[in-house]
Design a protein around this motif. Structure first.
Motif, PDB file in Angstrom:
ATOM      1  N   ALA A 279      70.119   6.796 -51.657  1.00 24.66           N
ATOM      2  CA  ALA A 279      69.967   7.740 -52.766  1.00 24.66           C
ATOM      3  C   ALA A 279      69.770   9.131 -52.193  1.00 24.66           C
ATOM      4  CB  ALA A 279      68.780   7.357 -53.637  1.00 24.66           C
ATOM      5  N   GLN A 280      70.250  10.110 -52.947  1.00 23.21           N
ATOM      6  CA  GLN A 280      70.093  11.488 -52.488  1.00 23.21           C
ATOM      7  C   GLN A 280      68.651  11.940 -52.682  1.00 23.21           C
ATOM      8  OE1 GLN A 280      72.302  11.667 -55.599  1.00 23.21           O
ATOM      9  NE2 GLN A 280      74.354  11.660 -54.714  1.00 23.21           N
ATOM     10  N   SER A 281      68.148  12.678 -51.734  1.00 27.04           N
ATOM     11  CA  SER A 281      66.775  13.181 -51.856  1.00 27.04           C
ATOM     12  C   SER A 281      66.593  14.393 -50.959  1.00 27.04           C
ATOM     13  CB  SER A 281      65.755  12.107 -51.491  1.00 27.04           C
ATOM     14  OG  SER A 281      65.871  11.754 -50.131  1.00 27.04           O
ATOM     15  N   VAL A 282      65.559  15.151 -51.268  1.00 27.81           N
ATOM     16  CA  VAL A 282      65.194  16.311 -50.472  1.00 27.81           C
ATOM     17  C   VAL A 282      63.695  16.244 -50.214  1.00 27.81           C
ATOM     18  CG1 VAL A 282      65.054  18.823 -50.418  1.00 27.81           C
ATOM     19  CG2 VAL A 282      67.061  17.710 -51.431  1.00 27.81           C
ATOM     20  N   THR A 283      63.308  16.454 -48.976  1.00 30.05           N
ATOM     21  CA  THR A 283      61.902  16.421 -48.595  1.00 30.05           C
ATOM     22  C   THR A 283      61.484  17.754 -48.009  1.00 30.05           C
ATOM     23  OG1 THR A 283      62.023  14.053 -48.114  1.00 30.05           O
ATOM     24  CG2 THR A 283      60.164  15.266 -47.182  1.00 30.05           C
ATOM     25  N   GLN A 284      60.434  18.309 -48.557  1.00 30.99           N
ATOM     26  CA  GLN A 284      59.808  19.492 -47.975  1.00 30.99           C
ATOM     27  C   GLN A 284      58.424  19.035 -47.506  1.00 30.99           C
ATOM     28  OE1 GLN A 284      61.434  22.061 -51.588  1.00 30.99           O
ATOM     29  NE2 GLN A 284      60.510  23.381 -50.033  1.00 30.99           N
ATOM     30  N   PRO A 285      58.246  18.878 -46.208  1.00 30.28           N
ATOM     31  CA  PRO A 285      57.028  18.222 -45.708  1.00 30.28           C
ATOM     32  C   PRO A 285      55.749  19.030 -45.896  1.00 30.28           C
ATOM     33  CG  PRO A 285      58.750  18.315 -44.029  1.00 30.28           C
ATOM     34  CD  PRO A 285      59.181  19.183 -45.144  1.00 30.28           C
ATOM     35  N   ASP A 286      55.883  20.333 -46.012  1.00 25.36           N
ATOM     36  CA  ASP A 286      54.707  21.205 -46.100  1.00 25.36           C
ATOM     37  C   ASP A 286      54.474  21.638 -47.538  1.00 25.36           C
ATOM     38  OD1 ASP A 286      56.233  22.484 -43.249  1.00 25.36           O
ATOM     39  OD2 ASP A 286      54.377  21.310 -43.209  1.00 25.36           O
ATOM     40  N   ILE A 287      53.313  21.276 -48.088  1.00 25.15           N
ATOM     41  CA  ILE A 287      52.985  21.673 -49.457  1.00 25.15           C
ATOM     42  C   ILE A 287      52.575  23.139 -49.488  1.00 25.15           C
ATOM     43  CG2 ILE A 287      51.454  21.265 -51.409  1.00 25.15           C
ATOM     44  CD1 ILE A 287      51.254  18.360 -50.483  1.00 25.15           C
ATOM     45  N   HIS A 288      51.749  23.531 -48.515  1.00 25.62           N
ATOM     46  CA  HIS A 288      51.300  24.922 -48.397  1.00 25.62           C
ATOM     47  C   HIS A 288      51.525  25.385 -46.963  1.00 25.62           C
ATOM     48  CE1 HIS A 288      48.633  23.461 -51.726  1.00 25.62           C
ATOM     49  NE2 HIS A 288      49.008  24.597 -52.243  1.00 25.62           N
ATOM     50  N   ILE A 289      51.846  26.654 -46.827  1.00 30.21           N
ATOM     51  CA  ILE A 289      51.890  27.306 -45.519  1.00 30.21           C
ATOM     52  C   ILE A 289      51.275  28.682 -45.672  1.00 30.21           C
ATOM     53  CG2 ILE A 289      53.429  28.481 -43.918  1.00 30.21           C
ATOM     54  CD1 ILE A 289      55.128  26.115 -43.738  1.00 30.21           C
ATOM     55  N   THR A 290      50.419  29.042 -44.715  1.00 29.39           N
ATOM     56  CA  THR A 290      49.816  30.371 -44.711  1.00 29.39           C
ATOM     57  C   THR A 290      50.236  31.088 -43.431  1.00 29.39           C
ATOM     58  OG1 THR A 290      47.908  29.601 -45.983  1.00 29.39           O
ATOM     59  CG2 THR A 290      47.677  31.688 -44.802  1.00 29.39           C
TER      60      THR A 290
END
Lengths: 114, 115
Positions: B1-12
């Motif tokens: 299945a197609q999916s996209v992952t952004q591992p970082d919820i927050h970055i400062t």
């Protein structure tokens, strides 16, 4: 900026009531989309339209219906609102149906169902 | 299945520092990839897109992204962050449907900028 407006911008409604959100475009684009945005989920497609009176379901279509009687207007209706439909709703438009065609987004409607 | 992952919820990051936001995708064919930015209370604005050709893509506001097929990644970069870059960033892949296509979004990365 693409000419896309959404109305209302904010709405609070009670469980069980019908709600209609409107998306209006001035770009004469053929394709229009409704997404919902929820924390931790990004945006998810509800319904889309590929022309006047031509619509189809997206991945989270249960509880929603749409209509498109004119090129410029795409309506999203919650037939009997539930608390799980509290969300921010975005309309998008596109010139083409290919995966590389850009989608342009409206400013969003924040809906709260109490 | 197609999916996209952004591992970082927050970055400062500190103002003036470099930035890299990660995006990994799962897609069987050649992907069409996008980065959007959302300022608070606003809609999404397209930063850049990739669908063929040069794997390093330039976008608006000084952003760039590099497509790496071997790593299934499309990371967003900026050499020097400005306070006005504080926003939420979404990576997306275009996926075909019967009569159009949809965007499959990652869950987003919120960027905070320290003065």
């Amino acid at each position: 900026d693409a000419g896309i407006t959404q109305s209302p911008r904010h709405k609070v409604t009670e469980t069980g009531t019908p709600v209609t959100l409107r998306c209006h475009q001035t770009e004469n684009h053929r394709y229009m989309y409704w997404y919902r945005q929820d924390p931790g989920h990004g945006l998810r497609l509800i319904h889309y339209s590929y022309g006047v009176k031509d619509t189809d379901k997206g991945e989270v279509s249960d509880g929603y219906s749409v209509s498109r009687s004119k090129t410029e207007d795409f309506l999203l209706t919650l037939e009997s609102a539930t608390s799980s439909q509290t969300s921010v709703y975005f309309c998008a438009i596109s010139e083409g149906n290919l995966q590389g065609a850009e989608q342009y987004f409206g400013p969003g409607t924040r809906l709260t169902v109490t | 299945a197609q999916s996209v992952t952004q591992p970082d919820i927050h970055i400062t990051v500190s103002e003036g520092a470099s930035l890299e936001l990660r995006c990994n995708y799962s897609y069987g064919a050649t992907p069409y990839l996008f980065w959007y930015v959302q300022s608070p209370g606003q809609g999404l604005q397209l930063l850049l897109k990739y669908f063929s050709g040069d794997t390093l893509v330039q976008g608006i506001k000084g952003f760039e992204a590099e497509f790496k097929r071997s790593q299934s990644s499309f990371n967003l970069r900026k050499p020097s962050v400005h306070w006005s870059d504080a926003a939420e960033y979404f990576c997306a892949v275009g996926a075909p449907m019967d009569s159009s296509y949809k965007l499959i979004f990652g869950s987003g990365t919120r960027l905070l900028v320290r003065p």
